[in-house]
Design a protein around this motif. Structure first.
Motif, mmCIF file in Angstrom:
data_model
loop_
_atom_site.group_PDB
_atom_site.id
_atom_site.type_symbol
_atom_site.label_atom_id
_atom_site.label_comp_id
_atom_site.label_asym_id
_atom_site.label_seq_id
_atom_site.Cartn_x
_atom_site.Cartn_y
_atom_site.Cartn_z
ATOM 1 N N UNK A 18 0.959 -1.158 0.056
ATOM 2 C CA UNK A 18 -0.034 -0.080 -0.054
ATOM 3 C C UNK A 18 0.968 1.080 -0.149
ATOM 4 N N UNK A 19 2.190 1.145 0.262
ATOM 5 C CA UNK A 19 3.255 2.427 0.213
ATOM 6 C C UNK A 19 3.238 2.684 -1.156
ATOM 7 N N UNK A 20 2.485 3.429 -1.657
ATOM 8 C CA UNK A 20 2.892 3.913 -3.219
ATOM 9 C C UNK A 20 2.604 5.423 -3.161
ATOM 10 N N UNK A 21 3.015 5.798 -4.432
ATOM 11 C CA UNK A 21 2.881 7.225 -4.803
ATOM 12 C C UNK A 21 1.336 7.838 -4.231
ATOM 13 N N UNK A 22 1.252 8.898 -3.610
ATOM 14 C CA UNK A 22 -0.056 9.417 -3.391
ATOM 15 C C UNK A 22 -0.804 8.778 -2.218
ATOM 16 N N UNK A 23 -0.163 7.665 -1.643
ATOM 17 C CA UNK A 23 -1.047 7.192 -0.536
ATOM 18 C C UNK A 23 -1.012 8.065 0.646
ATOM 19 N N UNK A 55 11.618 1.448 3.324
ATOM 20 C CA UNK A 55 11.219 1.181 1.764
ATOM 21 C C UNK A 55 11.534 2.337 0.978
ATOM 22 N N UNK A 56 11.840 2.376 -0.232
ATOM 23 C CA UNK A 56 11.728 3.689 -0.910
ATOM 24 C C UNK A 56 10.519 3.526 -2.001
ATOM 25 N N UNK A 57 9.814 4.431 -2.043
ATOM 26 C CA UNK A 57 8.528 4.672 -2.952
ATOM 27 C C UNK A 57 9.006 4.507 -4.436
ATOM 28 N N UNK A 58 8.513 3.453 -5.154
ATOM 29 C CA UNK A 58 8.498 3.531 -6.658
ATOM 30 C C UNK A 58 9.946 2.839 -6.851
ATOM 31 N N UNK A 59 10.850 2.420 -6.053
ATOM 32 C CA UNK A 59 12.159 2.033 -6.321
ATOM 33 C C UNK A 59 11.845 0.436 -7.042
#
Length: 395
Positions: free
Chosen positions: A43-48, A135-139
């Motif tokens: 769920x840890x995605x861009x825009x969350x 974590x790093x989002x989008x990596x």
């Protein structure tokens, strides 16, 4: 004269400080935490929205613990649930960020490239498994993390792996402190000043035996030197900063996570304070809680003031390293059982070397040697080591 022989009685088996049933409860909590971590990372995605992630995480933990150990023992239901409220701390936020809807920062969302620390915990019958990872989002393997973000994550992951191998019977806490600092330095990073890892037991996650990271002179003087012993359990919290000194400070985030301090007694004067304290005891017991979990947020905030002022309840403050720095964290729970160290939580879900690319690597031979060892020595290796010791004594 006849020789008198006496039968030496066999020494009674040493009583265990932690039973197999307790270990199973810890491990069950660890399995639930791992399942929730997997869901949260997806769920840890861009825009969350961070607040939504925190609410979901807490709900997932409650659902997970609600599905196990439901048989009442002698008419008493077992306590279980959150051992640490979900917190999602981004970039230079060190930890404990879990906003309320009324907070000015509640609208914060995740952006691509954010360094995100996910911190959660569950308990079964007061036996808590707490975990955190970064974590790093989008990596992705096609777009791996690089630069200082990669340095700090690599440093934290290696420091956690080394700490895991040093928290063993007979070792000292400051051995871990020094090794974590030395590991972080390989990537030009520093452990966050004064962060603590604590011994755990039933209904206790902040026991007296502690490991401190990057202590200043006062903290070093005030932290007791301890030796790890058999059947102890520890929650190990590794927090590394890309900043020069690892110092952190309070900024404008409101504290939302608190915990009852069982060592303090005080008769609260205000009726509302007593009501809120009673609700905390009922809902959270000895474990940290988010104000969000209490019935009336405004009343709770007012009621907590007196309890915090007199030390009955302690705040988990949100602290930050300087702007343009990053903090990475890994937290694991480990038991020092007779057969050797036993990881009660699972390895990180997200981290793998292909996702994090750095130009620096660990050069220290002693630390590299530690990393190459498995967490628990095999019986064959133990036997070889004993034989080698015996040969050395004979020489």
């Amino acid at each position: 004269m006849a020789e008198v022989t006496t039968d030496t009685p066999k020494s009674a088996e040493k009583p265990r400080l932690i039973s197999e049933a307790d270990v199973t409860k810890y491990k069950t909590a660890g399995d639930i935490v791992n399942d929730v971590m997997k869901k949260l990372i997806e769920l840890c995605v861009e825009g969350a929205k961070i607040i939504d992630l925190c609410i979901e995480g807490d709900k997932f933990i409650e659902e997970g613990t609600g599905g196990v150990y439901n048989k009442a023992v002698k008419g008493v239901k077992m306590s279980k649930g959150l051992a640490f409220p979900t917190s999602i701390s981004v970039n230079n936020t060190v930890s404990h960020f879990s906003p309320l809807a009324s907070d000015p920062l509640s609208a914060q969302t995740l952006a691509k490239g954010d360094v995100v620390k996910v911190h959660i915990g569950a308990h079964i019958d007061g036996f808590a498994a707490i975990s955190a990872e970064t974590i790093v989002v989008g990596a992705s393997e096609q777009e791996p993390v690089t630069g200082r973000k990669a340095d700090v994550i690599k440093a934290a992951w290696h420091a956690a792996e080394i700490a895991m191998r040093l928290v063993k019977v007979g070792n000292k806490n400051f051995t871990v402190t020094d090794a974590v600092a030395k590991t972080a330095a390989a990537w030009d990073c520093k452990p966050v000043e004064g962060m603590l890892s604590c011994q755990q037991s039933q209904n206790v996650i902040d026991g007296k035996k502690r490991i401190i990271l990057n202590p200043n002179e006062t903290q070093k003087r005030d932290t007791e030197s301890i030796i790890f012993a058999e059947d102890e359990v520890y929650g190990i919290d590794i927090l590394i900063s890309s900043g020069e000194d690892g110092k952190a400070r309070i900024e404008d985030s409101r504290t939302t996570i608190y915990q009852k301090d069982s060592s303090v007694t005080y008769q609260l004067k205000m009726k509302n304070s007593r009501a809120v304290f009673s609700e905390v005891q009922k809902k959270a017991g000895a474990f940290p809680f988010n104000v969000r979990a209490l019935e009336d947020e405004k009343r709770a905030r007012l009621g907590l003031q007196e309890a915090v002022q007199h030390g009955l309840i302690k705040p988990y403050e949100v602290v930050y390293t300087p702007a343009n720095t990053f903090v990475a964290a890994f937290h694991f729970t480990i038991a020092l059982v007779p057969a050797g160290p036993l990881l009660l939580t699972h390895p990180p879900v997200w981290y793998k070397a292909e996702l994090v690319k750095t130009e620096k690597e660990l050069e220290d031979d002693e630390l590299k040697g530690l990393l190459s060892k498995s967490l628990r020595e095999s019986k064959k290796n133990k036997k070889k080591a004993k034989e080698a010791e015996g040969n050395a004594d004979d020489a």
